[in-house]
Motif scaffolding. Sequence first.
Motif, PDB file in Angstrom:
ATOM      1  N   ARG A  53       0.236  46.759  13.767  1.00 47.34           N
ATOM      2  CA  ARG A  53       0.812  46.486  15.081  1.00 47.34           C
ATOM      3  C   ARG A  53       2.002  45.578  14.874  1.00 47.34           C
ATOM      4  O   ARG A  53       2.104  44.928  13.834  1.00 47.34           O
ATOM      5  CB  ARG A  53      -0.175  45.684  15.964  1.00 47.34           C
ATOM      6  N   LEU A 353      -5.784  37.829 -11.654  1.00 43.82           N
ATOM      7  CA  LEU A 353      -5.866  39.259 -11.932  1.00 43.82           C
ATOM      8  C   LEU A 353      -5.350  39.498 -13.343  1.00 43.82           C
ATOM      9  O   LEU A 353      -4.351  38.903 -13.755  1.00 43.82           O
ATOM     10  CB  LEU A 353      -4.959  40.044 -10.980  1.00 43.82           C
ATOM     11  N   GLY A 378       3.108  43.472  -0.137  1.00 40.25           N
ATOM     12  CA  GLY A 378       4.383  43.137   0.468  1.00 40.25           C
ATOM     13  C   GLY A 378       5.598  43.857  -0.081  1.00 40.25           C
ATOM     14  O   GLY A 378       5.505  44.978  -0.596  1.00 40.25           O
TER      15      GLY A 378
HETATM   16  O1  N01 Z   1       3.484  41.155   2.697  1.00 40.87           O
HETATM   17  P1  N01 Z   1       3.404  39.599   2.324  1.00 40.87           P
HETATM   18  P2  N01 Z   1       2.947  41.868   4.022  1.00 40.87           P
HETATM   19  N1  N01 Z   1      -0.862  39.528  -7.234  1.00 40.87           N
HETATM   20  O2  N01 Z   1       4.453  39.390   1.286  1.00 40.87           O
HETATM   21  C1  N01 Z   1       0.074  38.916  -2.288  1.00 40.87           C
HETATM   22  C2  N01 Z   1       6.061  41.820   8.286  1.00 40.87           C
HETATM   23  N2  N01 Z   1       4.891  42.416   8.871  1.00 40.87           N
HETATM   24  O3  N01 Z   1       3.172  43.317   3.853  1.00 40.87           O
HETATM   25  O4  N01 Z   1       1.362  34.833  -0.731  1.00 40.87           O
HETATM   26  C3  N01 Z   1      -1.646  39.139  -6.239  1.00 40.87           C
HETATM   27  O5  N01 Z   1       3.421  38.740   3.512  1.00 40.87           O
HETATM   28  C4  N01 Z   1       0.827  37.776  -1.664  1.00 40.87           C
HETATM   29  O6  N01 Z   1       0.417  36.558  -2.230  1.00 40.87           O
HETATM   30  P3  N01 Z   1       1.420  35.281  -2.163  1.00 40.87           P
HETATM   31  C5  N01 Z   1       5.938  40.325   8.417  1.00 40.87           C
HETATM   32  O7  N01 Z   1       7.189  39.764   8.569  1.00 40.87           O
HETATM   33  C6  N01 Z   1       4.753  42.291  10.197  1.00 40.87           C
HETATM   34  O8  N01 Z   1       1.615  41.418   4.354  1.00 40.87           O
HETATM   35  O9  N01 Z   1       2.783  35.795  -2.532  1.00 40.87           O
HETATM   36  N3  N01 Z   1      -1.278  39.020  -4.961  1.00 40.87           N
HETATM   37  C7  N01 Z   1       0.426  37.948  -0.198  1.00 40.87           C
HETATM   38  O10 N01 Z   1      -0.848  37.476   0.040  1.00 40.87           O
HETATM   39  C8  N01 Z   1       5.296  39.977   7.118  1.00 40.87           C
HETATM   40  O11 N01 Z   1       5.432  38.644   6.736  1.00 40.87           O
HETATM   41  C9  N01 Z   1       3.635  42.761  10.767  1.00 40.87           C
HETATM   42  O12 N01 Z   1       0.853  34.340  -3.135  1.00 40.87           O
HETATM   43  C10 N01 Z   1      -0.009  39.327  -4.692  1.00 40.87           C
HETATM   44  C11 N01 Z   1       0.417  39.462  -0.063  1.00 40.87           C
HETATM   45  O13 N01 Z   1       0.193  39.985  -1.365  1.00 40.87           O
HETATM   46  C12 N01 Z   1       5.993  40.925   6.185  1.00 40.87           C
HETATM   47  O14 N01 Z   1       6.092  42.123   6.920  1.00 40.87           O
HETATM   48  C13 N01 Z   1       2.657  43.382  10.040  1.00 40.87           C
HETATM   49  C14 N01 Z   1       0.878  39.759  -5.676  1.00 40.87           C
HETATM   50  C15 N01 Z   1       1.716  39.998   0.438  1.00 40.87           C
HETATM   51  O15 N01 Z   1       1.971  39.472   1.688  1.00 40.87           O
HETATM   52  C16 N01 Z   1       5.300  41.209   4.895  1.00 40.87           C
HETATM   53  O16 N01 Z   1       3.908  41.328   5.127  1.00 40.87           O
HETATM   54  C17 N01 Z   1       2.821  43.505   8.693  1.00 40.87           C
HETATM   55  C18 N01 Z   1       0.406  39.852  -6.992  1.00 40.87           C
HETATM   56  N4  N01 Z   1       1.207  40.224  -7.991  1.00 40.87           N
HETATM   57  C19 N01 Z   1       3.941  43.016   8.118  1.00 40.87           C
HETATM   58  N5  N01 Z   1       2.065  39.993  -5.084  1.00 40.87           N
HETATM   59  C20 N01 Z   1       3.495  42.573  12.195  1.00 40.87           C
HETATM   60  O17 N01 Z   1       4.445  42.480  12.931  1.00 40.87           O
HETATM   61  C21 N01 Z   1       1.909  39.714  -3.784  1.00 40.87           C
HETATM   62  N6  N01 Z   1       0.657  39.311  -3.546  1.00 40.87           N
HETATM   63  C22 N01 Z   1       2.156  42.446  12.674  1.00 40.87           C
END
Ligand code: N01
Length: 540
Positions: A53, A353, A378
């Motif tokens: 969403r 990991l 992400g």
């Molecule tokens: O990506 P993220 P997302 N090994 O980068 C972890 C928008 N969005 O797709 O925090 C293990 O936020 C990483 O860990 P860390 C919104 O702007 C909006 O969730 O880097 N873990 C984190 O926990 C959002 O902020 C909506 O230490 C690894 C996660 O993966 C942006 O998109 C909905 C890793 C990534 O989180 C991105 O969101 C969804 C590794 N090598 C997204 N690499 C809405 O509007 C990364 N991680 C609701």
Amino acid sequence: MTDKSVDVVVVGAGFSGLYQLYRLREMGLTTRVFEAGSGVGGTWYWNRYPGARCDVESLNYSFSFSPELEQEWTWSEKYSPQPEILGYAEHVAERFDLKKDITFDTRVESAVYDGDTHTWTVTTDGGEVVSTRFFVMATGCLSVSKAPEIPGAETFPGPIYHTGHWPHEGVDFTGKRIAVIGTGSSGIQSIPIMAAQAAEATIFQRTPNFSMPAGNRPLTEEEVRTRKENYREYREAAKWSGFGVPVPAPTRSALEVPEEERNQAYQAGWDQGNLVAILTSYVDTLAVKEANDTAAEFVRAKIRDVVKDPELAEALSPRSFPFGTKRPCLDTGYYETFNDDHVHLVDIRKTPLVEITTKGVRTSEQEYEVDAIVFATGFDAMTGALTRVDIRGRNGVSLREKWGEGPRSYLGLTVAGFPNMFTITGPSSPSVLTNMMVAIEQHVDWVADCIGWLRDNDVAELEATDRAEDEWVRHVEEVGNTTLYPTADSWYMGSNVPGKPRVFMAYIGGMGAYREKCDEIAAKGYAGFALTPEPESVPA
Ligand code: N01
């Protein structure tokens, strides 16, 4: 040798590309849009994971340029689901007959500028070559997904999904043992749904995030009617607001308010399920660590209230960065999910990991056997989609090389050395720190008006000067440094991608102030840009 020549090439048919095409066509300019996906919608086309969403309320997350469109479209929920938002993008494309100028399933591979003819030559992966005066990258801020940096994915026999490009037919995890890596917005939205289906769900968390309940619900007819009656007034307020969502501006410091009153203010934002309300409760929430701590502790107390096991609650509690400096999340039952016996949290800061194996996921401590793996890891944010295309500006200089130590731009809209190129919601603009629809419309309008002005004034080429770019970069950095954002390891800082330069890539000066600045520059005849007249307009 080019196949065709147009006035403008736009890359991307998300909301930016769609509206840019609409504006340019209205101006009578020939425009080609290239889109890698098979349909419109950009981020909403690719991100089809369960629970996706937008966490800007639906009534705020739509185009304002057409009052008819505003009146005919009706959102169903407070936070409408991805299929409905994608449906909206499709409706816009159909309603304004945009698809006829969009080439789908086609990726732009390179764009090369010729300073003699003031044209860009754009080449696609299908081998098409198009020559254009103006080149607009409308490729989104979060469109290049990244996998975790661990080996072995190719050895795993089961399916591996990424939230950022989810199968269109959906995935049913019923009875499966699943591993989810990543706990950002995408993980936090999808984990409750995937875990409810799964027999066993193991969540690999590198950094716990701040999340609050979305309080999602159907919109009432009254709410929809009231907004439709007041759209003009509402849009105007959004345009000049800080975050692209009108909220009352705070006047006080969190530290001058008694704790009880402060917590009541946070609770009010919490009850609304509105991120911006909490972020803007006090003037110093995003600027002073002690003030920020009060909001952070409020959220951590909520996590302790929900999660029954105190150790688990602590493991889920963010402590390594200030509240709001990594994108906070909205969820539906996220923390509650961890009270279920079949849901397990693995803190990969403690047990990193190591690899994906033929059986599942192995940390430094043990191997977790699973049937499916989800990467919610992400994006290469802000710059990834821009540097993925081989863009060469004046004298063959490559954008990738120019941005080797971090993105540099004038207003996040233009780049010195890359004449007649525009980036919609590019790095160093408010973009991801605001309601993206408001940011997109402002950029698209500015670009369209600029191209119109160049045409009317017989200007062949517009290029940001080095000086204007330097000053803007310095300003963005200075304003960023008045906040806590640069203290966090976040994708805003590029720190989620190994080797990416550490730069705060968004402008936190506020949407309204930024708009004023952009308008002022245009009103001064595009101050900060070098303008080259059309050859035939230069007196002999
Ligand atoms: O990506 P993220 P997302 N090994 O980068 C972890 C928008 N969005 O797709 O925090 C293990 O936020 C990483 O860990 P860390 C919104 O702007 C909006 O969730 O880097 N873990 C984190 O926990 C959002 O902020 C909506 O230490 C690894 C996660 O993966 C942006 O998109 C909905 C890793 C990534 O989180 C991105 O969101 C969804 C590794 N090598 C997204 N690499 C809405 O509007 C990364 N991680 C609701």
